[in-house]
Design a protein around this motif. Structure first.
Motif, PDB file in Angstrom:
ATOM      1  N   SER A 228       0.829  -1.197   0.000  1.00 25.81           N
ATOM      2  CA  SER A 228       0.000   0.000   0.000  1.00 25.81           C
ATOM      3  C   SER A 228       0.869   1.253   0.000  1.00 25.81           C
ATOM      4  O   SER A 228       1.899   1.287   0.688  1.00 25.81           O
ATOM      5  CB  SER A 228      -0.867  -0.014   1.266  1.00 25.81           C
ATOM      6  OG  SER A 228      -1.149   1.289   1.705  1.00 25.81           O
ATOM      7  N   PRO A 229       0.471   2.283  -0.759  1.00 21.53           N
ATOM      8  CA  PRO A 229       1.265   3.517  -0.740  1.00 21.53           C
ATOM      9  C   PRO A 229       1.261   4.216   0.620  1.00 21.53           C
ATOM     10  O   PRO A 229       2.028   5.147   0.845  1.00 21.53           O
ATOM     11  CB  PRO A 229       0.612   4.388  -1.827  1.00 21.53           C
ATOM     12  CG  PRO A 229      -0.664   3.744  -2.188  1.00 21.53           C
ATOM     13  CD  PRO A 229      -0.669   2.341  -1.675  1.00 21.53           C
TER      14      PRO A 229
ATOM     15  N   VAL B  17       3.347  -1.900   3.460  1.00 21.85           N
ATOM     16  CA  VAL B  17       4.636  -1.619   2.819  1.00 21.85           C
ATOM     17  C   VAL B  17       4.402  -0.925   1.482  1.00 21.85           C
ATOM     18  O   VAL B  17       3.597  -1.384   0.669  1.00 21.85           O
ATOM     19  CB  VAL B  17       5.445  -2.917   2.587  1.00 21.85           C
ATOM     20  CG1 VAL B  17       6.755  -2.603   1.872  1.00 21.85           C
ATOM     21  CG2 VAL B  17       5.710  -3.642   3.905  1.00 21.85           C
TER      22      VAL B  17
ATOM     23  N   ILE C 203       6.240   0.804  -2.069  1.00 21.69           N
ATOM     24  CA  ILE C 203       7.494   0.787  -2.848  1.00 21.69           C
ATOM     25  C   ILE C 203       7.823   2.168  -3.404  1.00 21.69           C
ATOM     26  O   ILE C 203       8.803   2.324  -4.123  1.00 21.69           O
ATOM     27  CB  ILE C 203       7.490  -0.270  -3.974  1.00 21.69           C
ATOM     28  CG1 ILE C 203       6.437   0.031  -5.039  1.00 21.69           C
ATOM     29  CG2 ILE C 203       7.305  -1.667  -3.400  1.00 21.69           C
ATOM     30  CD1 ILE C 203       6.730  -0.665  -6.367  1.00 21.69           C
ATOM     31  N   GLY C 204       7.033   3.175  -3.056  1.00 18.19           N
ATOM     32  CA  GLY C 204       7.379   4.514  -3.525  1.00 18.19           C
ATOM     33  C   GLY C 204       6.180   5.440  -3.445  1.00 18.19           C
ATOM     34  O   GLY C 204       5.041   4.984  -3.300  1.00 18.19           O
TER      35      GLY C 204
ATOM     36  N   TYR D  72       3.983   6.908  -5.173  1.00 21.04           N
ATOM     37  CA  TYR D  72       3.149   6.961  -6.365  1.00 21.04           C
ATOM     38  C   TYR D  72       2.113   5.869  -6.190  1.00 21.04           C
ATOM     39  O   TYR D  72       2.293   4.985  -5.349  1.00 21.04           O
ATOM     40  CB  TYR D  72       3.975   6.731  -7.638  1.00 21.04           C
ATOM     41  CG  TYR D  72       4.994   5.640  -7.492  1.00 21.04           C
ATOM     42  CD1 TYR D  72       6.318   5.928  -7.204  1.00 21.04           C
ATOM     43  CD2 TYR D  72       4.605   4.300  -7.597  1.00 21.04           C
ATOM     44  CE1 TYR D  72       7.242   4.918  -7.034  1.00 21.04           C
ATOM     45  CE2 TYR D  72       5.534   3.294  -7.438  1.00 21.04           C
ATOM     46  CZ  TYR D  72       6.855   3.607  -7.157  1.00 21.04           C
ATOM     47  OH  TYR D  72       7.765   2.607  -6.983  1.00 21.04           O
TER      48      TYR D  72
ATOM     49  N   GLY E 238      -2.647  -1.689  -8.518  1.00 18.87           N
ATOM     50  CA  GLY E 238      -2.835  -2.786  -7.577  1.00 18.87           C
ATOM     51  C   GLY E 238      -1.527  -3.115  -6.894  1.00 18.87           C
ATOM     52  O   GLY E 238      -0.468  -2.600  -7.284  1.00 18.87           O
TER      53      GLY E 238
HETATM   54  N1  ADE Z   1      -0.303  -0.333  -4.221  1.00 19.13           N
HETATM   55  C1  ADE Z   1      -0.606   0.748  -4.963  1.00 19.13           C
HETATM   56  N2  ADE Z   1       0.408   1.614  -4.980  1.00 19.13           N
HETATM   57  C2  ADE Z   1       1.418   1.066  -4.218  1.00 19.13           C
HETATM   58  C3  ADE Z   1       2.719   1.481  -3.838  1.00 19.13           C
HETATM   59  N3  ADE Z   1       3.232   2.633  -4.234  1.00 19.13           N
HETATM   60  N4  ADE Z   1       3.437   0.665  -3.055  1.00 19.13           N
HETATM   61  C4  ADE Z   1       2.925  -0.494  -2.620  1.00 19.13           C
HETATM   62  N5  ADE Z   1       1.703  -0.939  -2.944  1.00 19.13           N
HETATM   63  C5  ADE Z   1       0.950  -0.166  -3.739  1.00 19.13           C
END
Ligand code: ADE
Length: 247
Positions: free
Chosen positions: A85-86, A128, A130-131, A133, A137
């Motif tokens: 998740s962002p 968690v 990854i950036g 943005y 999904g």
């Molecule tokens: N799901 C949608 N965007 C994500 C992100 N930036 N990092 C991890 N999961 C995500």
């Protein structure tokens, strides 16, 4: 290491997990990544896994039932469960190292507007990212995480030097690499790399890494200076020299 990924789109994982370094690591039994279709656990006769959000708004939210049942039946109780998740903790080297030390963990991939908060709370999930943005999904994010954790597992990368070498440079951006030919259309490879003096080569590479990191990632550079107290005399000299350079 066993990683179970809960997703509505398990087919996305096969080509990535079956190719190249990850494919070899799976064949060698070093990693066991399973993508499980969360729809298979839906009690709904149309195998639904999401519904409209309470409070209104666009998109769909993953319902608790398929996630709870999947996690229970796959034995996730007491194990680390990540939710991509962002909103989450940013994936970095230290989180990857932490996860590489686990024997088993789970990853839930959400879609659309995310998942019912009770799934996250009841399973004590670690979010968690990854950036900064937003992806459509969690699947691509999960694959990024699996890839970077897997390469830290002993045996996954061809030679052990690949990793130990990296640890000297850990926290730094990578120095430039060159290969044959020495001269390509008049473009030369730096002389020092071609003379076989490993000590000089190492000091040159360290210097290049330090200069690049100082310029592009001053935050990482400051952290490196703060934490790397174990440099040799020659390495320290290189660092002091780079510190004294004008930006
Ligand atoms: N799901 C949608 N965007 C994500 C992100 N930036 N990092 C991890 N999961 C995500």
């Amino acid at each position: 290491m066993k990683i179970t990924v809960l997703t509505q789109f398990p087919e996305i994982f096969a080509p990535v997990m079956g190719s190249s370094i990850l494919g070899r690591a799976s064949d060698a039994g070093l990693i066991d990544v399973r993508a499980v279709n969360i729809r298979d656990y839906s009690a709904d006769r149309h195998r639904k896994t999401d519904d409209t959000p309470f409070g209104g708004g666009a998109g769909m939210v993953m319902t608790p039932q398929p996630a709870f049942d999947a996690l229970r039946s796959l034995g996730a109780e007491g194990k680390r469960v990540l939710y991509m998740s962002p909103r989450g903790r940013m994936l970095d080297y230290s989180l990857a190292e932490e996860l590489a030390a686990e024997e088993e963990f789970f990853i839930l991939c959400g879609h659309y507007e995310g998942v019912d908060q009770r799934i996250i709370d009841a399973w004590n999930m670690e979010e968690v990212s990854i950036g900064d943005y937003v992806l459509t999904g969690g699947e691509l994010a999960a694959m990024v995480l699996v890839d970077c954790v897997s390469r830290l597992i002993p045996g996954v990368l061809g030679s052990p030097e690949s990793l130990s070498e990296e640890s000297i440079y850990s926290g730094l951006l990578e120095y430039p690499q060159y290969t044959k030919p020495r001269n390509y259309e008049g473009l030369e490879v730096p002389e020092v790399l071609t003379n076989g003096n490993h000590k000089l080569i190492h000091l040159w590479q360290l210097r290049e890494s330090l200069i690049l990191t100082k310029k592009r990632r001053p935050d990482m550079f400051a952290e490196y200076v703060r934490t790397h107290n174990n440099l040799t005399k020659d390495e320290k000299k290189v660092l002091d020299d780079v510190l004294s350079l004008e930006d």
